[in-house]
Design an enzyme around this catalytic site. Sequence first.
Site, short mmCIF file in Angstrom:
data_model
loop_
_atom_site.label_atom_id
_atom_site.label_comp_id
_atom_site.label_asym_id
_atom_site.label_seq_id
_atom_site.Cartn_x
_atom_site.Cartn_y
_atom_site.Cartn_z
N MET A 47 0.85 -1.19 0.00
CA MET A 47 0.00 0.00 0.00
C MET A 47 0.89 1.25 0.00
O MET A 47 0.47 2.33 0.42
CB MET A 47 -0.94 -0.01 1.21
CG MET A 47 -1.90 -1.21 1.17
SD MET A 47 -3.44 -0.93 2.04
CE MET A 47 -2.86 -0.57 3.67
N GLY B 155 11.27 -2.89 5.43
CA GLY B 155 10.58 -4.18 5.38
C GLY B 155 10.18 -4.49 3.95
O GLY B 155 10.40 -5.60 3.45
N HIS B 156 9.62 -3.49 3.26
CA HIS B 156 9.28 -3.68 1.84
C HIS B 156 10.54 -3.90 1.02
O HIS B 156 10.56 -4.72 0.10
CB HIS B 156 8.54 -2.45 1.29
CG HIS B 156 7.22 -2.19 1.94
ND1 HIS B 156 7.00 -1.12 2.77
CD2 HIS B 156 6.04 -2.85 1.88
CE1 HIS B 156 5.75 -1.12 3.19
NE2 HIS B 156 5.14 -2.17 2.67
N LYS C 51 5.33 -10.03 9.42
CA LYS C 51 4.72 -9.16 10.42
C LYS C 51 3.19 -9.28 10.37
O LYS C 51 2.52 -9.30 11.38
CB LYS C 51 5.12 -7.71 10.22
CG LYS C 51 4.57 -6.83 11.34
CD LYS C 51 4.90 -5.38 11.14
CE LYS C 51 3.95 -4.68 10.24
NZ LYS C 51 2.63 -4.39 10.82
O1 PAF Z 1 0.02 -5.77 3.59
C1 PAF Z 1 -0.42 -4.85 2.87
O2 PAF Z 1 0.25 -3.84 2.61
C2 PAF Z 1 -1.82 -4.96 2.28
O3 PAF Z 1 -2.69 -5.58 3.18
C3 PAF Z 1 -1.86 -5.64 0.92
C4 PAF Z 1 -1.41 -7.09 1.00
C5 PAF Z 1 -0.97 -4.90 -0.07
C6 PAF Z 1 -3.28 -5.64 0.38
O4 PAF Z 1 -3.76 -4.35 0.23
#
Ligand code: PAF
Length: 297
Positions: free
Chosen positions: A30, A36-37, A149
């Site tokens: 999102m 983390g990403h 997480k």
């Molecule tokens: O973990 C997230 O950021 C959201 O729940 C996801 C998996 C992108 C779905 O909108």
Amino acid sequence: MKTIRSPSAMTTWSDQLHREGVVIGLVPTMGALHDGHRALIRTGRRQCDALVVSIFVNPTQFAPTEDLASYPRPIEQDRELCRTEGVDVCFEPAAGAMYPKGFQTLVTVPAIARRWEGQSRPHHFAGVATVVTKLFNVVRPGLAFFGQKDYQQCGVVRQLVKDLNFPIRIVVCPTVREQDGLAMSSRNVFLSTEDRRIAPIFFHALQAGRQAIENGLSEAASVEALMRKVIGGEPAIRIDYLAVCDPTTLEPLINIDRPAVILGAVRLGSVRLIDNVHARSTHGSRQHRQGLAARED
Ligand code: PAF
């Protein structure tokens, strides 16, 4: 790096690469990307030929009382991180493209979504399962990467992949933490200075629970009481839940006689934090070993 906004253009891009035998990875996000990403993206880069990061603040997973409007959206920064990490496509659909007028269908995964986050946020997982299903249909990845997480979310996604026959391998990557142990989250930016200082106590409580289990404490109620005591020293932290659970079904354990996951959620000011740790019971392994020995006799 390409930016694609239209779902049909995204599918066209993927279909072309499939014809060339390319393995596509997807990191669904999102936005408000953090380390983390970055770890998910790096794992995806290593395991796939081409990598798509979706950036979509999904309205259906927020209740009307939640923070959809104020959710952080630093899109330029996010694109820069993706570019630096060698992402091939940032998929950034508009809400109207994902949920056009007249949209009706929801995907629900009732059993695994029932407790914990599902209880505190009743519509949340239907929104997550629906958007993840749509992203899988649009991007058509061979692998998709999620962070541990969001443990219950990983369970929901694994279940829907199995139930709906998606030919996708779900890769769950370890939680990335700040130096003081706080799990990285896009919402951490909303913690006040004082709340940020005390936030790691939540992780300390989970660690204390894990340690107790590994030292032989086998009653879940006692482990939960111990964790509550660690947090109880800090009145600004309000506990939503702390539970020792079966790692697959997420049902609460009474006796910890097998591997477990400790799930937790707390509130600090207006921010809700979730986290989890795995714990390996010495009772379980002893019983398991005794079981094996009995079978060999
Ligand atoms: O973990 C997230 O950021 C959201 O729940 C996801 C998996 C992108 C779905 O909108």
